[in-house]
Write a protein that holds these residues in place. Structure first.
Motif, PDB file in Angstrom:
ATOM      1  N   GLN A 165      -0.272 -13.155  -7.680  1.00 54.91           N
ATOM      2  CA  GLN A 165       0.040 -12.296  -6.646  1.00 54.91           C
ATOM      3  C   GLN A 165       0.184 -10.142  -7.469  1.00 54.91           C
ATOM      4  O   GLN A 165       0.008  -9.905  -6.956  1.00 54.91           O
ATOM      5  CB  GLN A 165       1.956 -12.516  -7.300  1.00 54.91           C
ATOM      6  N   VAL A 166      -0.509 -10.524  -8.359  1.00 57.42           N
ATOM      7  CA  VAL A 166      -0.491  -9.174  -9.305  1.00 57.42           C
ATOM      8  C   VAL A 166      -1.880  -8.803  -8.366  1.00 57.42           C
ATOM      9  O   VAL A 166      -1.911  -7.689  -8.087  1.00 57.42           O
ATOM     10  CB  VAL A 166      -1.200  -9.053 -10.744  1.00 57.42           C
ATOM     11  N   TRP A 167      -3.214  -9.628  -7.898  1.00 54.48           N
ATOM     12  CA  TRP A 167      -4.298  -9.655  -7.681  1.00 54.48           C
ATOM     13  C   TRP A 167      -3.921  -8.791  -6.139  1.00 54.48           C
ATOM     14  O   TRP A 167      -4.717  -8.087  -5.792  1.00 54.48           O
ATOM     15  CB  TRP A 167      -4.933 -10.669  -7.105  1.00 54.48           C
ATOM     16  N   THR A 168      -3.332  -9.373  -5.870  1.00 58.46           N
ATOM     17  CA  THR A 168      -2.503  -9.313  -4.084  1.00 58.46           C
ATOM     18  C   THR A 168      -1.831  -7.750  -4.252  1.00 58.46           C
ATOM     19  O   THR A 168      -2.646  -6.921  -3.795  1.00 58.46           O
ATOM     20  CB  THR A 168      -1.434 -10.261  -3.891  1.00 58.46           C
ATOM     21  N   LEU A 169      -1.689  -8.100  -4.878  1.00 57.01           N
ATOM     22  CA  LEU A 169      -0.238  -5.936  -5.492  1.00 57.01           C
ATOM     23  C   LEU A 169      -1.895  -5.041  -5.673  1.00 57.01           C
ATOM     24  O   LEU A 169      -1.546  -3.989  -4.743  1.00 57.01           O
ATOM     25  CB  LEU A 169       0.618  -5.626  -5.972  1.00 57.01           C
ATOM     26  N   VAL A 170      -2.472  -5.671  -6.796  1.00 62.97           N
ATOM     27  CA  VAL A 170      -4.333  -4.955  -6.750  1.00 62.97           C
ATOM     28  C   VAL A 170      -4.178  -4.164  -5.691  1.00 62.97           C
ATOM     29  O   VAL A 170      -5.102  -3.001  -5.064  1.00 62.97           O
ATOM     30  CB  VAL A 170      -4.370  -4.791  -7.791  1.00 62.97           C
ATOM     31  N   HIS A 171      -4.600  -5.503  -4.833  1.00 64.51           N
ATOM     32  CA  HIS A 171      -5.517  -5.027  -3.991  1.00 64.51           C
ATOM     33  C   HIS A 171      -4.982  -4.519  -2.234  1.00 64.51           C
ATOM     34  O   HIS A 171      -5.980  -3.608  -2.153  1.00 64.51           O
ATOM     35  CB  HIS A 171      -5.938  -6.334  -3.094  1.00 64.51           C
ATOM     36  N   ARG A 172      -3.445  -4.711  -2.593  1.00 64.14           N
ATOM     37  CA  ARG A 172      -2.532  -3.938  -1.422  1.00 64.14           C
ATOM     38  C   ARG A 172      -2.910  -2.133  -2.106  1.00 64.14           C
ATOM     39  O   ARG A 172      -2.812  -1.081  -1.241  1.00 64.14           O
ATOM     40  CB  ARG A 172      -1.886  -4.277  -1.448  1.00 64.14           C
ATOM     41  N   ALA A 173      -2.929  -1.475  -2.903  1.00 62.21           N
ATOM     42  CA  ALA A 173      -2.539  -0.662  -4.013  1.00 62.21           C
ATOM     43  C   ALA A 173      -3.805   0.148  -3.400  1.00 62.21           C
ATOM     44  O   ALA A 173      -3.701   1.470  -3.437  1.00 62.21           O
ATOM     45  CB  ALA A 173      -2.140  -0.604  -5.114  1.00 62.21           C
ATOM     46  N   LYS A 174      -4.756  -0.516  -3.944  1.00 63.90           N
ATOM     47  CA  LYS A 174      -6.283   0.068  -3.519  1.00 63.90           C
ATOM     48  C   LYS A 174      -6.676   0.601  -2.282  1.00 63.90           C
ATOM     49  O   LYS A 174      -7.040   1.551  -2.089  1.00 63.90           O
ATOM     50  CB  LYS A 174      -7.257  -0.083  -5.041  1.00 63.90           C
ATOM     51  N   ALA A 175      -6.407  -0.759  -1.382  1.00 62.46           N
ATOM     52  CA  ALA A 175      -6.720  -0.722   0.335  1.00 62.46           C
ATOM     53  C   ALA A 175      -5.228   0.679   0.443  1.00 62.46           C
ATOM     54  O   ALA A 175      -5.927   1.350   1.459  1.00 62.46           O
ATOM     55  CB  ALA A 175      -6.344  -1.629   0.349  1.00 62.46           C
ATOM     56  N   ARG A 176      -4.630   0.525  -0.112  1.00 58.76           N
ATOM     57  CA  ARG A 176      -3.430   2.396   0.627  1.00 58.76           C
ATOM     58  C   ARG A 176      -4.092   3.452  -0.202  1.00 58.76           C
ATOM     59  O   ARG A 176      -4.494   4.204   1.030  1.00 58.76           O
ATOM     60  CB  ARG A 176      -2.251   1.722  -0.379  1.00 58.76           C
ATOM     61  N   LEU A 177      -5.390   3.409  -1.587  1.00 57.80           N
ATOM     62  CA  LEU A 177      -5.342   4.708  -1.704  1.00 57.80           C
ATOM     63  C   LEU A 177      -6.304   5.016  -0.864  1.00 57.80           C
ATOM     64  O   LEU A 177      -6.420   5.917  -0.868  1.00 57.80           O
ATOM     65  CB  LEU A 177      -5.633   4.539  -2.782  1.00 57.80           C
ATOM     66  N   ARG A 178      -7.046   3.858  -0.330  1.00 62.96           N
ATOM     67  CA  ARG A 178      -8.950   4.358   0.183  1.00 62.96           C
ATOM     68  C   ARG A 178      -8.370   4.809   1.338  1.00 62.96           C
ATOM     69  O   ARG A 178      -8.750   5.287   1.940  1.00 62.96           O
ATOM     70  CB  ARG A 178      -9.028   2.296   0.125  1.00 62.96           C
ATOM     71  N   ARG A 179      -6.687   4.233   1.737  1.00 61.67           N
ATOM     72  CA  ARG A 179      -6.808   4.906   3.389  1.00 61.67           C
ATOM     73  C   ARG A 179      -6.654   6.675   3.779  1.00 61.67           C
ATOM     74  O   ARG A 179      -6.931   6.849   4.183  1.00 61.67           O
ATOM     75  CB  ARG A 179      -5.807   4.155   3.785  1.00 61.67           C
ATOM     76  N   GLU A 180      -5.622   6.895   2.275  1.00 62.57           N
ATOM     77  CA  GLU A 180      -4.974   7.554   1.698  1.00 62.57           C
ATOM     78  C   GLU A 180      -6.443   9.115   1.452  1.00 62.57           C
ATOM     79  O   GLU A 180      -5.871  10.351   1.387  1.00 62.57           O
ATOM     80  CB  GLU A 180      -3.919   8.104   1.107  1.00 62.57           C
ATOM     81  N   LEU A 181      -6.811   8.630   0.622  1.00 58.39           N
ATOM     82  CA  LEU A 181      -8.063   8.908   0.972  1.00 58.39           C
ATOM     83  C   LEU A 181      -9.272   9.381   1.491  1.00 58.39           C
ATOM     84  O   LEU A 181     -10.298  10.060   1.131  1.00 58.39           O
ATOM     85  CB  LEU A 181      -8.374   8.854  -0.688  1.00 58.39           C
ATOM     86  N   GLY A 182      -9.221   8.536   2.871  1.00 49.68           N
ATOM     87  CA  GLY A 182      -9.599   9.502   3.996  1.00 49.68           C
ATOM     88  C   GLY A 182     -10.664   7.609   4.478  1.00 49.68           C
ATOM     89  O   GLY A 182     -11.749   8.050   5.414  1.00 49.68           O
ATOM     90  N   GLY A 183     -10.897   6.521   3.836  1.00 47.27           N
ATOM     91  CA  GLY A 183     -11.286   5.688   3.674  1.00 47.27           C
ATOM     92  C   GLY A 183     -11.111   4.412   4.640  1.00 47.27           C
ATOM     93  O   GLY A 183     -10.905   3.404   4.927  1.00 47.27           O
ATOM     94  N   GLU A 184     -10.314   4.710   5.603  1.00 45.66           N
ATOM     95  CA  GLU A 184      -9.968   3.430   6.596  1.00 45.66           C
ATOM     96  C   GLU A 184     -11.193   2.864   7.498  1.00 45.66           C
ATOM     97  O   GLU A 184     -12.461   3.954   7.696  1.00 45.66           O
ATOM     98  CB  GLU A 184      -9.518   4.521   8.334  1.00 45.66           C
ATOM     99  N   ASP A 185     -10.705   1.791   7.416  1.00 39.41           N
ATOM    100  CA  ASP A 185     -11.978   1.197   8.261  1.00 39.41           C
ATOM    101  C   ASP A 185     -12.518   1.223   9.843  1.00 39.41           C
ATOM    102  O   ASP A 185     -11.476   1.953  10.290  1.00 39.41           O
ATOM    103  CB  ASP A 185     -11.826  -0.752   8.025  1.00 39.41           C
ATOM    104  N   HIS A 186     -13.995   1.501   9.601  1.00 40.01           N
ATOM    105  CA  HIS A 186     -14.195   1.958  11.147  1.00 40.01           C
ATOM    106  C   HIS A 186     -14.188   0.450  11.995  1.00 40.01           C
ATOM    107  O   HIS A 186     -14.945   0.838  13.244  1.00 40.01           O
ATOM    108  CB  HIS A 186     -15.343   3.042  11.147  1.00 40.01           C
ATOM    109  N   GLY A 187     -14.342  -0.186  11.938  1.00 41.89           N
ATOM    110  CA  GLY A 187     -14.727  -1.804  12.660  1.00 41.89           C
ATOM    111  C   GLY A 187     -16.017  -1.896  12.407  1.00 41.89           C
ATOM    112  O   GLY A 187     -17.145  -1.721  11.891  1.00 41.89           O
ATOM    113  N   GLY A 188     -16.368  -3.025  12.922  1.00 38.03           N
ATOM    114  CA  GLY A 188     -17.230  -3.862  12.853  1.00 38.03           C
ATOM    115  C   GLY A 188     -17.743  -4.859  11.595  1.00 38.03           C
ATOM    116  O   GLY A 188     -16.531  -5.145  10.743  1.00 38.03           O
ATOM    117  N   ALA A 189     -18.814  -5.526  12.332  1.00 35.93           N
ATOM    118  CA  ALA A 189     -18.817  -7.376  11.238  1.00 35.93           C
ATOM    119  C   ALA A 189     -19.958  -6.847   9.759  1.00 35.93           C
ATOM    120  O   ALA A 189     -20.013  -5.791  10.392  1.00 35.93           O
ATOM    121  CB  ALA A 189     -19.481  -8.061  11.819  1.00 35.93           C
ATOM    122  N   SER A 190     -19.197  -7.152   8.792  1.00 32.25           N
ATOM    123  CA  SER A 190     -19.449  -6.967   7.600  1.00 32.25           C
ATOM    124  C   SER A 190     -21.631  -6.780   7.909  1.00 32.25           C
ATOM    125  O   SER A 190     -21.887  -8.474   8.763  1.00 32.25           O
ATOM    126  CB  SER A 190     -19.359  -7.651   6.660  1.00 32.25           C
TER     127      SER A 190
END
Lengths: 97, 208
Positions: free
Chosen positions: B183-208
């Motif tokens: 659960q901590v990992w889930t929270l860490v992942h979400r926290a960093k994903a949130r930072l990434r979005r706030e800092l302008g790193g929205e995903d732009h789609g497309g497969a890996s």
């Protein structure tokens, strides 16, 4: 011989590691419970997966920035009222000893 | 509790090996740093005040055992770290706070589907060598991260600080907050994903 038999399982693990598991390993990289196979798997996976490579770079930069937080953001000094209150309590505590 | 012996006069006492044993001197010399440390981790002025006070009182009791082999502030910060973790442990085991923590961790990991990234991930433009004018210097980026963290739910910020600043592993954080390391990992992942979005790193789609 035992090590040779163990090798295919490790190789299999490394080859089949997926992004979600790689991300979990990255969060636990400094955990002593994270095995060498997991670390190698994460590194190999990131070398082959553009998304994980990008995620890893971004996350590392974010981690460094969070780690440097105290260096780069101004610290809020202790308000005078708090300092006085605390000094008073410390004096009272010392006086009761 | 017996107060450590005090030297004559009003000067703070310093032993032969250096450490001061007057908590009021500690308060003057290190109060701001200790308070800032506690406030960053606890996010509440009242809790930070309590933590620093408990730290100084505990230090007073332990002063005789302080060998002086580390800097005084490092020693006090080590005591404060335990006080802060105790307070977090108590906080997130209270029913109201535990509920808010669970809300942040529930559900599937939205970034993944079948073990793979749902959207193609890209390096933040502000970190990329191709970022041009958008590229940020390290200190500027750190300030942007700090500002984004201020806007985060408290539990997310706490977990990030414990992981990245304190260097705790997810199992230790889970133990402190009363949740599993997964659960901590889930929270860490979400926290960093949130930072990434706030800092302008929205995903732009497309497969890996």
């Amino acid at each position: 011989m035992k090590r040779l038999l163990a090798l295919p399982a490790t190789v299999w693990y490394v080859l089949t590691l997926q992004c979600e598991e790689a991300d979990r390993i990255r969060a636990n990289f400094s955990d002593p419970a994270t095995t060498r196979a997991q670390k190698v798997g994460e590194q190999m996976h990131s070398a082959l997966c553009g998304s994980c490579r990008a995620a890893r770079k971004t996350m590392r930069e974010i981690s460094d920035a969070v780690g440097d937080l105290e260096q780069h953001s101004p610290a809020q000094p202790m308000p005078d009222g708090v300092r006085e209150r605390m000094a008073q309590r410390l004096r009272e505590h010392s006086g009761h000893d | 509790m017996k107060r450590p012996p005090k030297s004559a006069g009003s000067e703070p006492q310093t032993s032969a090996i250096g450490p001061t044993v007057d908590p009021e001197v500690w308060l003057r010399a290190h109060g701001d740093a200790l308070y800032a440390y506690a406030l960053r981790r606890l996010g509440s002025e009242t809790d930070a005040e309590d933590a620093v006070q408990e730290c100084l009182l505990a230090a007073l009791g332990a002063a005789r055992r302080f060998a002086g082999d580390s800097a005084e502030r490092t020693w006090l910060t080590g005591i404060l770290k335990h006080k802060v973790l105790d307070m977090l442990r108590a906080r997130y085991r209270r029913k109201d706070q535990a509920g808010s923590l669970q809300t942040l961790m529930e559900g599937q990991m939205e970034d993944f589907s079948g073990g793979l990234w749902r959207e193609r991930q890209q390096v933040l433009p502000i970190l990329s060598d191709q970022g041009g004018a958008a590229r940020m210097e390290r200190a500027e980026f750190a300030r942007a991260v700090a500002a984004a963290m201020e806007r985060m739910p408290e539990a997310m910020r706490v977990v990030l600080v414990l992981l990245e600043v304190e260097g705790l592993i997810t199992a230790e954080i889970g133990e402190a907050l009363g949740v599993s390391d997964s659960q901590v990992w889930t929270l860490v992942h979400r926290a960093k994903a949130r930072l990434r979005r706030e800092l302008g790193g929205e995903d732009h789609g497309g497969a890996s």
